[in-house]
Enzyme design. Sequence first.
Site, PDB file in Angstrom:
ATOM      1  N   SER B 142       0.835  -0.951  -0.029  1.00 53.22           N
ATOM      2  CA  SER B 142      -0.005  -0.002  -0.035  1.00 53.22           C
ATOM      3  C   SER B 142       0.943   1.257  -0.022  1.00 53.22           C
ATOM      4  O   SER B 142       2.027   1.325  -0.776  1.00 53.22           O
ATOM      5  CB  SER B 142      -0.966  -0.122   1.125  1.00 53.22           C
ATOM      6  OG  SER B 142      -2.049   0.989   1.030  1.00 53.22           O
ATOM      7  N   ASP B 383      -8.445  -5.790  -5.997  1.00 52.35           N
ATOM      8  CA  ASP B 383      -8.267  -4.381  -5.040  1.00 52.35           C
ATOM      9  C   ASP B 383      -8.726  -3.089  -5.652  1.00 52.35           C
ATOM     10  O   ASP B 383      -8.390  -3.026  -6.754  1.00 52.35           O
ATOM     11  CB  ASP B 383      -6.619  -4.604  -4.770  1.00 52.35           C
ATOM     12  CG  ASP B 383      -6.317  -3.461  -3.905  1.00 52.35           C
ATOM     13  OD1 ASP B 383      -7.112  -2.594  -3.439  1.00 52.35           O
ATOM     14  OD2 ASP B 383      -4.887  -3.214  -3.796  1.00 52.35           O
ATOM     15  N   HIS B 408      -5.998  -6.447  -1.748  1.00 54.68           N
ATOM     16  CA  HIS B 408      -4.773  -5.585  -1.408  1.00 54.68           C
ATOM     17  C   HIS B 408      -3.546  -6.447  -0.586  1.00 54.68           C
ATOM     18  O   HIS B 408      -3.611  -6.928   0.353  1.00 54.68           O
ATOM     19  CB  HIS B 408      -5.432  -4.545  -0.353  1.00 54.68           C
ATOM     20  CG  HIS B 408      -4.560  -3.273  -0.309  1.00 54.68           C
ATOM     21  ND1 HIS B 408      -4.382  -2.479  -1.533  1.00 54.68           N
ATOM     22  CD2 HIS B 408      -4.294  -2.520   0.671  1.00 54.68           C
ATOM     23  CE1 HIS B 408      -3.661  -1.291  -1.122  1.00 54.68           C
ATOM     24  NE2 HIS B 408      -3.771  -1.310   0.206  1.00 54.68           N
TER      25      HIS B 408
END
Lengths: 450, 450
Positions: B142, B383, B408
């Site tokens: 991320s 995602d 994710h």
Amino acid sequence: MYSSIVSKYYITLLLKYTKVDHFGFDVNLTFKQRYLVANQYWKKENGVILFYTGNEGDITWFCKNTGFMWDVAEELKAMLVFAEHRYYGESLPFGNLSFTDSKHLNYLTSEQALADFAILIESLKKNIPGARNSPVIAIGGSYGGMLAAWFRMKYPHIVIGALAASAPIWQFMDLVPCGKSGPNCSETIQSSWKAIDRLTSTGEGVQWISEAFHLCNPLRSQTDIIVLKSWLAETWVNLAMVDYPYSSDFLMPLPAWPIKEVCKYLTDPNESDKVLIQNLSQAVNIYYNYSGEANCLNTSQTATSNLGIQGWSYQACTEMVMPICTTGISDMFEPQEWDFAAYSDQCFLEWGVRPRPLWIPTVFGGKNISSHSNIIFSNGALDPWYAGGVNENITDNLVSIVIPDGAHHLDLRARNIDDPQSVLFARAKEVEYMKKWIEQFNGVSDSLRK
Amino acid sequence: MYSSIVSKYYITLLLKYTKVDHFGFDVNLTFKQRYLVANQYWKKENGVILFYTGNEGDITWFCKNTGFMWDVAEELKAMLVFAEHRYYGESLPFGNLSFTDSKHLNYLTSEQALADFAILIESLKKNIPGARNSPVIAIGGSYGGMLAAWFRMKYPHIVIGALAASAPIWQFMDLVPCGKSGPNCSETIQSSWKAIDRLTSTGEGVQWISEAFHLCNPLRSQTDIIVLKSWLAETWVNLAMVDYPYSSDFLMPLPAWPIKEVCKYLTDPNESDKVLIQNLSQAVNIYYNYSGEANCLNTSQTATSNLGIQGWSYQACTEMVMPICTTGISDMFEPQEWDFAAYSDQCFLEWGVRPRPLWIPTVFGGKNISSHSNIIFSNGALDPWYAGGVNENITDNLVSIVIPDGAHHLDLRARNIDDPQSVLFARAKEVEYMKKWIEQFNGVSDSLRK
């Protein structure tokens, strides 16, 4: 305003508002950065932009002394841009207050300067019709050469390559020996320090020396004598830096090959103290009074006022810690070790800050730069800064050009009939590399593309 | 403290004093940065270091949720380091005052965080016996994945490569469309917004909705209704982010394939408003109350408190401006344009700063990153952040791995019996690349060296 080689060009002086602090959001101030643009040879549809990454001085002065860019503009169909470094020339973030304290000086760093350049280039490419897809090449000399190299390392999406002329990017802690060099007639200079000591041991001698050097302010204290010596030492280094093959005016107006002129006075290291100092004074006079206009010499100045000595003094006390040491045996200077603690204390006294000597290697890679590409490191073997530069090819795309007969970034100077072969060769190689980068960028040469 | 897959490792929690401001010299303060080290599988003589570039949360929580690093430690004979990002977890530069105003928040930037990482690694290599010549690989997910990629771009002398998992480095202005995605049972969600509008048009309806969602604080105003809707919208996005193939606890404790569970309640978009909302409430309950322990739901929270929402809110208001927009037609959300002016005003109101939406592309290259090397961009097709990531190879050394069944950064999670083939394949490729980088670094494979 410009020397004959460049006066045929039309140049525009411009200002760009830019952030005082690119790396934080609390201070939301802007200042006016000065830059110069010359585009009469520029190929309007995405022709190359040669971008001078300004260093510690007035940008118009660097512009005048970087004739190389003017000389190649037509061949490369290039636009020339010269960007002034923040805190120098007229690009002062806080005007007259810029140097008052560490708070106002807080934004004087190489990273902020590189960000200024990046933002300026993006703005030029956006606003100049035809420039949107122009390749940009960074060019700089000395600290400006360091900036050019670092700019390519940190912003390879903005500049396709860099010519870093006489850029001592390794003159930082633990990377290269801290030694210093100067003219070749070193024995006399080596003898001179003790001669000065002996002469200044009496009041009469102190007065005699003041007169011998035509000092504007006669020596009054031990400190004055120390200042005199470091002024002399800096003079020798500066002379070696500008040992150009023709009469020039960079740090000072000088004859061709000034070291040779200077050394004429320094042939016999075994003269009596007074004769030796008289000869030394003649030698020094070549540097400070070649024009014959000076009535007296001022030990607080060693070069043109186009250099920003306040700004550089601060930078040397923060990021740009370039250790210098002398032995008195392997060199012509008085022995002096590199004493970081004393240096740091002096910086704190002067600017209220302490240097971080390892930061530049941490942020810009030190000797471990092989993953970068398209940087030319050119260095003149006559230049005292030579030893701090990159003098061997690191990879096929990270190359060194050594100029045996070159002083400090001779290759960036305008063409001259007295140029030695070695600098002509260097410039030709530089243009060749730049053309290759442009071809790669334009995709003309498929074989060069990934 | 750690899930079974990692509890067999011994981990040390450490603190490093580091500068509050790496990019200026006026503020000479330091703070304690927290980091974790696990070295039981490390080959002492220059074995590799896998370095997690901490993102916007407590580092021990990222450590727990990055089982991949633990799983490969033995094979790679690696030391693991997890570095906390400044202003998150316990690494607060000004303790409780860190978030009080824009002055204290001024040092919360990605550049400062990268400099922290660089200095930490240099210090580890200097101080851990046997680590001096260890290659280091950056790993992150991320925002942490963005940092890993940027770290390799800006400090290639410090990390030999980076695994950037689910790193939406292109979710910035003008780089990719601003659209947003979520679960696949979108029609019911699309219908729900108008159902909420109709129901909340009467006082009785407002009360009914508060009860239907088991809200801790019943809706009282129009603002509350807007908050409810954005809470719902964020819930759908979060659900898509953590649509993992097995029961997990990242943002919230959840069953395997939570989207499938949620969508069971959202099959018919044509139900009456009240039935639709009741179904929606059941769906939402899967996310917020899978454990069954919640007595009521709080619209001010959408994920684990391990995330630092204050810090991220400030970052989103300064550098990390990631435009989001919705159409209500191509997606399941209410139509909302990206309104930078309003966004900027809101930021100024909340934090006293204004965002610079183009700064991240300027400093980190935007789409023009091909001159960098040794970065893996992995992205899961499930995602919602997928579209902002790098999903095609840029060069042989700047590669994309798409995980069709991945949410994710699923690839960063610990091995699991229910892992789909695509993530096993991705992890194997990742390890292969890392081994190649290590070999290149060690010079084992001469053919791979320049």
